[in-house]
Design an enzyme around this catalytic site. Sequence first.
Site: not given
Lengths: 264, 240
Positions: A48-50, A184-185
């Site tokens: 999960g990351t941006t 994910s972002g």
Amino acid sequence: MLDLSDYGTSDFFQILKRRHPELLATLNSSDVVSSGQVTEASFRPYEGTTVLAVVYNAGVVMAGDRQATEGYQVGERRIQKIYPVDRHSAIAVAGAAGPCIEMAKLFQVEVEFYEKTEGVSLSLEGQANFLSHLVRSNLGLAMQGLIVLPLFAGYDLKQQRGRIFKYDAIGGRYEENDYYAIGSGGKDARTTLKKRYTPEINRQDALAIVAEAIWDAADEDIATGGPDLIRKIFPTLYTVTEEGVVEVPETTVEELYRELISRL
Amino acid sequence: MSTPYYVSPEQIRQDKEDFVSRGITQAKEVVVLEYRDGLLMVAENPRKTTFKISEIYDRIALAAAGRIAEYEILRVVGIRESEIKGFRYYREDVTAKWLTNLYSQHMGAVAQAWDAKPLEIELLVCELGAPDAPANSELQNNRIYHIAFDGIYSEEERYAVIGGRAAEITGILEQRYADGLEMAAALRLVTETFRTIEADAGDDYEITPQTIEVACLERTAERRKFKRLSTDEVTTLLDS
């Protein structure tokens, strides 16, 4: 006597594969974990990351949030997702944290090894192509859910401009001209960048829209961490220009966010 | 069937030493010396891309006198082994002492092999002390190791010289070297020493920024301490 047999190759990855495959546990993975063993129930990697990159008039800005997520839990609040590679490039990673960090580290060593043995830097284009190869090496794990997707950006000394490269899971390499965001972002960050980006944007404005894009991604995506004013944890921002890769000081990032919040 | 000759071990060793020293006495010199902010390395070398001084790892550099091709292999292998060790453990775990042992064993084994010719090179493995180590800690100290063709090595302090006229240059440095020199002063000391040596040899070979190769390990640099100085930078330093 020293083993001189692979004298002549400037490819560190190749040397490790041949001489020390045990150091490439994940990137050499097809036989390490047999298919189906990694299931969501038995094992949850940090993910999960941006992370994003924006071309501006002197080069490129790269940024990433600081949160690693383990299922519905926060796994780590201060993780680094942007890694300088050489004097004119940096890599951002999204996906399963362990393999991500390993790939970033290996890529950095690879590029430096090339530079030291050959006496000249590997071209930005050459670095981008090599990264394709690393992503493809991770395909076995990617098929089992441990995907690593990098975003690569740098200042091209020949073309005198910032450049961004994105990748797909099987190592396809695509260049983006203006900006891109993954993780994910990523989609939420791209929406903000799409509305706010203008060609030839200057550094100050670029930093502002980058901060805003991560804010919006954190607002929409539970796996992306926004600025944490209480713990003083802020997204990391880097600029990559002809002068080199420079991390934007935390105080500047804090100011960007205080200014953004005052406008909300 | 002919009877093999008996050659005493002393004789074998002497032969090899004679063979190598013929090459080394013709090799141009490399000097490394401590200056205020690190280690300065200077070689007589007019070539622009075949270097005698090069970066191995974050705080480690390698300099050589003798056959460039033989040095080149050891340089690349040194980088390879250092990167593998740093990748396996941690970057701080790669040390000049470890690298010196590695080279020493290799050069010793080659020199002792009955069917191989000894390497016709001498090496200096130079390491900058860790600037972030606690004050007064051993780790703050710079290290200079001199490795001879047969792998025998010694630890040097403050300065070291390799090449044909190493003894003469060391003699001059013993008189003129002072602690805490600035980079420009240290560089001038070396170029003047080279000039004296060349004049003594009756050569009209000139020492100019174009005919020397200069590099340093600089305490204030980021992770990679090695820096090669351009001809322009050398000119500026010598003129200052």
